[in-house]
Design an enzyme around this catalytic site. Sequence first.
Site, PDB file in Angstrom:
ATOM      1  N   MET A  29     -51.763  -9.578 -30.582  1.00 36.36           N
ATOM      2  CA  MET A  29     -52.516  -9.417 -29.332  1.00 36.36           C
ATOM      3  C   MET A  29     -51.524  -8.981 -28.271  1.00 36.36           C
ATOM      4  SD  MET A  29     -55.259 -10.875 -27.386  1.00 36.36           S
ATOM      5  CE  MET A  29     -55.315 -10.445 -25.691  1.00 36.36           C
ATOM      6  N   GLU A 168     -58.262   0.033 -36.412  1.00 35.27           N
ATOM      7  CA  GLU A 168     -58.715   0.134 -35.015  1.00 35.27           C
ATOM      8  C   GLU A 168     -58.676   1.561 -34.468  1.00 35.27           C
ATOM      9  OE1 GLU A 168     -58.159  -2.820 -36.021  1.00 35.27           O
ATOM     10  OE2 GLU A 168     -59.395  -4.122 -34.784  1.00 35.27           O
ATOM     11  N   TYR A 170     -56.143   3.713 -34.666  1.00 34.80           N
ATOM     12  CA  TYR A 170     -54.815   4.203 -34.288  1.00 34.80           C
ATOM     13  C   TYR A 170     -54.307   5.223 -35.335  1.00 34.80           C
ATOM     14  CZ  TYR A 170     -54.511   0.527 -30.711  1.00 34.80           C
ATOM     15  OH  TYR A 170     -54.727  -0.261 -29.605  1.00 34.80           O
ATOM     16  N   ARG A 218     -52.591  -3.876 -41.960  1.00 33.58           N
ATOM     17  CA  ARG A 218     -53.904  -4.114 -41.350  1.00 33.58           C
ATOM     18  C   ARG A 218     -54.790  -2.932 -41.668  1.00 33.58           C
ATOM     19  NH1 ARG A 218     -54.919  -6.400 -35.611  1.00 33.58           N
ATOM     20  NH2 ARG A 218     -57.171  -6.199 -35.444  1.00 33.58           N
ATOM     21  N   HIS A 256     -61.434   1.361 -31.679  1.00 33.52           N
ATOM     22  CA  HIS A 256     -61.589   1.069 -30.254  1.00 33.52           C
ATOM     23  C   HIS A 256     -62.707   1.895 -29.617  1.00 33.52           C
ATOM     24  CE1 HIS A 256     -58.532  -1.856 -29.956  1.00 33.52           C
ATOM     25  NE2 HIS A 256     -57.514  -1.044 -30.138  1.00 33.52           N
ATOM     26  N   ALA A 258     -65.513   2.605 -31.069  1.00 35.04           N
ATOM     27  CA  ALA A 258     -66.814   2.212 -31.628  1.00 35.04           C
ATOM     28  C   ALA A 258     -67.673   1.601 -30.528  1.00 35.04           C
ATOM     29  CB  ALA A 258     -66.618   1.216 -32.768  1.00 35.04           C
ATOM     30  N   GLN A 343     -61.866 -12.077 -20.216  1.00 39.78           N
ATOM     31  CA  GLN A 343     -61.613 -11.832 -18.793  1.00 39.78           C
ATOM     32  C   GLN A 343     -60.140 -11.872 -18.399  1.00 39.78           C
ATOM     33  OE1 GLN A 343     -65.616 -14.040 -17.687  1.00 39.78           O
ATOM     34  NE2 GLN A 343     -64.416 -13.731 -15.866  1.00 39.78           N
ATOM     35  N   CYS A 345     -57.561 -11.963 -20.888  1.00 46.67           N
ATOM     36  CA  CYS A 345     -56.687 -11.409 -21.934  1.00 46.67           C
ATOM     37  C   CYS A 345     -56.894  -9.894 -22.016  1.00 46.67           C
ATOM     38  CB  CYS A 345     -56.880 -12.127 -23.262  1.00 46.67           C
ATOM     39  SG  CYS A 345     -58.576 -12.221 -23.832  1.00 46.67           S
ATOM     40  N   CYS A 357     -55.093 -16.370 -20.080  1.00 50.58           N
ATOM     41  CA  CYS A 357     -56.341 -16.880 -20.646  1.00 50.58           C
ATOM     42  C   CYS A 357     -57.137 -17.585 -19.561  1.00 50.58           C
ATOM     43  CB  CYS A 357     -56.031 -17.838 -21.792  1.00 50.58           C
ATOM     44  SG  CYS A 357     -57.491 -18.691 -22.387  1.00 50.58           S
ATOM     45  N   GLN A 415     -71.235 -24.495 -11.188  1.00 49.95           N
ATOM     46  CA  GLN A 415     -71.872 -23.211 -11.537  1.00 49.95           C
ATOM     47  C   GLN A 415     -71.559 -22.776 -12.973  1.00 49.95           C
ATOM     48  OE1 GLN A 415     -72.985 -20.289  -9.160  1.00 49.95           O
ATOM     49  NE2 GLN A 415     -73.673 -21.859  -7.741  1.00 49.95           N
ATOM     50  N   ASP A 658     -64.515 -16.207  -9.697  1.00 48.96           N
ATOM     51  CA  ASP A 658     -64.929 -16.418 -11.078  1.00 48.96           C
ATOM     52  C   ASP A 658     -64.128 -17.591 -11.626  1.00 48.96           C
ATOM     53  OD1 ASP A 658     -62.477 -15.383 -11.685  1.00 48.96           O
ATOM     54  OD2 ASP A 658     -63.228 -13.463 -12.383  1.00 48.96           O
TER      55      ASP A 658
END
Length: 673
Positions: A29, A168, A170, A218, A256, A258, A343, A345, A357, A415, A658
């Site tokens: 990541m 992905e 690449y 991968r 990516h 897709a 949001q 990451c 995170c 909230q 947020d």
Amino acid sequence: MSASLYPHLLAPLDLGFVTLPNRVVMGSMHTGLEDRPEDFPKLAEYFAERARGQVGLIITGGIAPNMAGWTKPFAGKLTNGREVGRHRLITEAVHEAGGLVCMQVLHAGRYAYHPFAVAPSRIKAPISPFTPRSLTRFGIMRQVSAFARCAELARRAGYDGVEIMGSEGYFINEFIAARTNRRDDEWGGAYANRIRLAVEIVRRSREAVGPDFILVFRLSMLDLIEGGSSPEEVRLLGQEIEAAGATLINTGIGWHEARIPTIAAMVPRAAFTWVTRQLRGHVNLPLITSNRINDPGVAEAVLSRGDADLVSMARPLLADAEFVRKAAENRVDEINTCIACNQACLDHVFESKSASCLVNPRAARETELRYLPAPARRRIAVVGAGPAGLSCATVAAQRGHAVTLFEAAAEIGGQFRLAQRVPGKEEFAETLRYFARQIELTGVEARFGQRATAEELVGEAFDEIVVATGVEPRIPTIEGVSRPEVLSYVDVLTGRAVAGSRVAIIGAGGIGFDVAEYLAHPAQSGASFHEQWGIDVHGEHRGGLLPDAGDGLPSERRVYLLQRKATPPGRGLGKTTGWIHRTTLKRRGVQMLTGIEYQRIDEAGLHLSTPSGPRVLEVDHVVICAGQEKCDGLATELSQLGASVHVIGGALLAAELDAKRAIEEGARLAAGF
Ligand code: NAP
Ligand code: SF4
């Protein structure tokens, strides 16, 4: 200690020359820290913390094997001996913490965000403004050599292995798919030619690193693009990759570009592990599966039913570095679960900010945001148990302070509690479960169901008072706004009011979209996630795409989503998820109107001026989602009594509030007490 609830997840795996302590792989990541040499000490601590948390194998974010392979200008690369030293910081820190770490070698190909991009053919990606240069045969051989050299340098840097990024969409994936490979030489045309690059890279890398070095490939097992690979081709590639010398095969789902969600919150947990299972039995290598596995129970089920040999989790380990240790110690209710919001990451990475995170603001900031034992125990009052207050109270108590948490409602969440009622956001309940458990564990004294007054707080002589009283919905001044058919989003999402069959939503921000999804969700669709998004689970169509996916199910309700600005609605939504929300609402038939002015609400409905003239929306209800105002009255009263207060979250600034900002503000304040 009692027997493990997760025997498959925690079973070691012998790779011949090294044994992984369990089946959890921290998937690659990108954090953004890879791109600046001065950030490597931070990166080292980020990984070391996860290694101490007992993850079985760590895979770093992508590192380019050459400049052409950069994801963006000056992205992290490993191409020469001078760059080895900074990587040693990572490998030494992880090894000292008892972990194992592989470096991902990532060549961006035509996804590169710079003018030196290269690809099998000169075909621009829809997600990059740069058209790649088509490689010559010699150029291809240079890329292969760069991969092998990068793997060899990774070994010199002390890594336990490398992951070769072949999915992905690449570089390597672009050679495999006919859609992006139009070559007519030995690197294009027939499938055997198109996979030559992947196989050559694995073979040459194995030669370069020797036999006792982990080599993960991968593999894109479900491209989710037109003209992607078929299951037979994926099997053939897996066999060739095994023969070329790989140690493990990891699962890639979706390019990516897709247009099918693969990791967002609305994707069910473990929704793609069946893809990995299709390869099992066709290769002898252990297989890693991935995507939306965020819970030890889910991971255990995936492994015990034989979908794969290992599970990859990236975001869940950002959310909680101790995920594996807590599972091993049967403390699963203490896990800070990744809610798949993206949001802090992925959205950060796409905005060229370093990743962190939402539920764990320490992620990738371990060296600067530290929760050290408090130098002296102080009495701290926190008022408000929304995300900001919860974060502040639990971090302060964890550090050893005596914390009293006041909340006017009978339960925690504020909230944030509303979000879990939105279809596809059910994961938000996990964060409240986490905080509720932290309150118990850290000994926060919770006083719920009573509104704290300034006099009481001053009377109790707390050392610190934190006001986290949040926000209240903004009620715009529109004639007729107090009529009974006008509802607030709180009424709707709590279920206090049931909207009729024709509804207009005023405000198309994050909450307007949430309410639209809630109202337009078909009551009983019966369609699975895969059916809704046209994913072929039977392996009959290339790329895993059904030819006639249709437009999805329209809502039984007529829903209008309104905005005064003329810009496209949903502009402020996250980069990686906004398109999913827009697509979903479109498929449900939600009508989005922009550039409008609200005139009045009466028995006929909602009267608007639109760019094409006046219009009346004949609706049963109007739901107000027009942003929020801060609730900071208590802070003012406390100041008037001479008390010193800290104000955080929505009570400090309601605009653009947020949960990410709220949780971080709470944690940062508490870390300083
Ligand atoms: P918001 O995103 O600021 O949107 C408020 C909406 O109300 C805007 O569409 C605005 O558009 C409209 N508005 C503002 N003042 C108005 C007025 N006086 N009269 C009529 N319309 C008015 O706020 P929110 O939707 O309440 O969301 C709050 C926060 O939570 C935001 O920061 C949001 O990003 C976050 N959130 C995020 C997500 C997510 O999926 N990432 C989901 C939920 C909430 P016009 O002024 O153009 O009409
Ligand atoms: Fe998961 Fe959201 Fe944290 Fe990303 S920001 S790791 S998606 S909880």
